[in-house]
Structure formats: C-alpha cells, structure tokens
Design an enzyme around this catalytic site. Structure first.
Site, mmCIF file in Angstrom:
data_model
loop_
_atom_site.group_PDB
_atom_site.id
_atom_site.type_symbol
_atom_site.label_atom_id
_atom_site.label_comp_id
_atom_site.label_asym_id
_atom_site.label_seq_id
_atom_site.Cartn_x
_atom_site.Cartn_y
_atom_site.Cartn_z
ATOM 1 C CE1 TYR A 1 -65.781 -22.353 10.908
ATOM 2 C CE2 TYR A 1 -63.704 -23.538 11.119
ATOM 3 C CZ TYR A 1 -64.493 -22.437 11.423
ATOM 4 O OH TYR A 1 -64.003 -21.442 12.214
ATOM 5 C CB VAL B 1 -62.673 -14.889 20.385
ATOM 6 C CG1 VAL B 1 -61.544 -13.919 20.023
ATOM 7 C CG2 VAL B 1 -62.129 -16.315 20.421
ATOM 8 N NE ARG C 1 -74.376 -23.504 9.775
ATOM 9 C CZ ARG C 1 -74.147 -24.822 9.676
ATOM 10 N NH1 ARG C 1 -72.995 -25.245 9.199
ATOM 11 N NH2 ARG C 1 -75.073 -25.687 10.040
ATOM 12 N N GLY D 1 -60.905 -37.407 37.789
ATOM 13 C CA GLY D 1 -60.007 -38.553 37.878
ATOM 14 C C GLY D 1 -60.355 -39.691 36.948
ATOM 15 N NE ARG E 1 -70.951 1.999 16.678
ATOM 16 C CZ ARG E 1 -70.532 2.859 15.759
ATOM 17 N NH1 ARG E 1 -70.217 2.437 14.542
ATOM 18 N NH2 ARG E 1 -70.426 4.136 16.039
#
Length: 311
Positions: free
Chosen positions: A134, A11, A65, A183, A27
């Site tokens: 997370y 990203v 992370r 396929g 920056r």
C-alpha cells in the site's frame, strides 16, 4: 468547480458536507452512481473521467484501494498499483488535459514508513521508506503526479495523513471505542510511545486549504492534530469522551509484543506500542494552517456518534 473522488467514503462524505456548508461548488464522484453523485466505475487505467471533469478546475482525489489488515490478493502490490497508481495517473492526465488547475492527492504517512524513533518525527521532506505494498503504491502515485505537474503545469499537492478518526470511524478505532466503553481490561498501561492522529474535521479543513492556498502547489505536506498522544493517554481521553474510565493493565511492552507475535498479531502490537510522530512545521509554515479542533473535542464528537449509532 471542485471534483471530489471517493465522495461516499469516510473522508469524502465529510469533505462534501463541508464544501456545501462553505458554499463551494463541487461535484461528487464514486464507483457507482448515487443521488447527487456521478458514477465513474472502477478506478483503473481505463476509467473515463470526461463527464466528471467537465467544468472542473480543481480535484481532490480520495478514491483508492485502501490498506487492509488481512490481504487476500495473490499479488497485493499489483492490485494496489492497478488502482492507486495507474488509476490515479489516468485521472490526473485527463484532468491536466481538461485544464484542471490544481490536483490534491490524499496519500498516506505510510510513504514515510511505519514507525519513528523517540524525538525524531517524520517530516514531509524525509526520504520515503514505505514498507508494505500500500505504501509503495502511494509513493509511486505521488512520484507520477509530481512529474506530471512539472510537465503539464497542473498544480499538484500531496497530503499524507496518519490515522483518521471522527464520527463514523470504523475498523480498529471503532473496536477500541467498543472495548473502552465495555470496560475491557487493556494490557497497555505501561506503553510509553507517541503517535500523531488527525481528526476528520482537521483533515477536511486542511484539504480545503490545499485546494485554495497558493503556497501548497507542488508540495508534499503532512496532516495531524498538532498534539501527539501515547496509547495510554489516548485510551484515557477516549474513555473520558465516553463518560467512563479506561481499565489499563501495566504489562511490559516487550512481553506484550512477544505474546502478540505468538498469536500472529505482531503488526497490531507494533502500532499500539510503537511511535509514529509527524512534524507539521512545513504545513503550518507554507499554509499558515492550524488544526481546527482539539483532540478532546474531536473525541467527544466521535464518541457521541459511536453511542448514537448503537456502538
């Protein structure tokens, strides 16, 4: 001046390219110094951001992370907290002290949870329900940032995207592209679910809107393409973008889930068979934002890059 952390990632690199195209000064910062990118070292509670923050009035924080399928850390939550909570709040406190006006934090829809019920999409204001380390770390970072915003006056924007796809995508989405192009018969023809995705171009455009729009301050917002797809529909449209046809086998989802659990892939089956819908109403209402590109156009760009890269 805009500071972009995680600027060399999937990203971040796309965001930097778009900022440059729009003539917006920025920056780039990453872990290691690279041409055109300032190195700040590991993201943690001791990171020194002073050089990166000099002259900056807005920050987009992408460094993190990231969620991984095969976690190897002995204490995953501690590792996620070290980077995603302590590291994020270290940057935010230094940003506030340096006079940064707005801090845009890229979180995750995992803060809301892992799955939605039919016809009941997640909204930005739902009670958080993260189910893995997370997601917990992203929620704790959000909470710390919003509190810091209230106490310091720095405008904080939290953006929760779902799965992001686009040119250069890796991991499971790239594997799906490979299976469809070759396929490989896929036992997903009977799945009836709905999932929200977000194209890289749409996420980048929304991040820039979050940097600039006054209505975004101190808000939690969701990202998406504005159209939800079933897994079979996604595979068919990926196949069309690749110039082929998806080979879908109608295996009952219950049987598919049982088989996946027996081989230790229950989480993968839940993502393929379950729903994860996002309601973008708040994002549209506050920012007047609409997705920049449609799903089919974004998939064509993704497929073109995949083929050109030797996928």
């Amino acid at each position: 001046m805009i500071l972009v952390t995680g600027a060399t990632g999937f990203v971040g690199s796309a965001l930097c390219a778009e900022l440059e195209a729009r003539g917006l000064p920025f920056r780039a910062a990453s872990r290691s110094p690279r041409p055109g990118c300032i190195g700040v070292g590991e993201l943690g509670e001791a990171t020194d951001w002073s050089a990166a923050l000099a002259g900056v009035d807005r920050v987009v924080h992408l460094a993190a992370r990231v969620h991984v399928m095969k976690e190897r850390a002995a204490d995953p939550l501690a590792e996620f907290r070290r980077t995603n909570v302590a590291g994020t709040l270290r940057l935010a406190r230094q940003a506030a002290a340096a006079g940064v006006r707005r801090f845009v934090f890229t979180s995750s829809i995992k803060v809301n949870g892992e799955e939605t019920q039919p016809g009941r999409p997640f909204t930005a204001d739902d009670p958080p329900a993260p189910q893995d380390p997370y997601g917990v770390s992203k929620l704790e970072a959000e909470q710390g940032l919003l509190e810091l915003g209230r106490s310091s006056g720095m405008e904080v924007v939290v953006l929760r995207p779902p799965l992001v796809y686009g040119p250069g995508v890796q991991a499971n989405f790239r594997s799906m592209l490979r299976w469809v192009r070759r396929g490989v018969p896929l036992p997903l023809g009977a799945v009836d679910n709905r999932r929200t995705l977000v194209a890289l171009d749409n996420l980048v455009d929304l991040l820039i809107a979050c940097l600039e729009h006054p209505g975004a301050a101190q808000q939690v917002l969701l990202a998406g393409d504005g159209e939800d797809l079933s897994t079979p529909d996604l595979l068919r449209r990926v196949a069309a973008a690749l110039g082929t046809r998806a080979r879908l086998v109608p295996v009952p989802p219950a049987l598919l889930s049982t088989a996946a659990m027996l081989v230790g892939q229950g989480a993968v089956a839940r993502r393929l068979c379950g729903s994860l819908q996002l309601d973008l109403g708040k994002t549209r209402r506050l920012l007047g934002w609409t997705p920049r590109v449609g799903i089919d156009e974004a998939l064509r760009e993704t497929a073109r890059d995949f083929i050109q890269s030797g996928g």
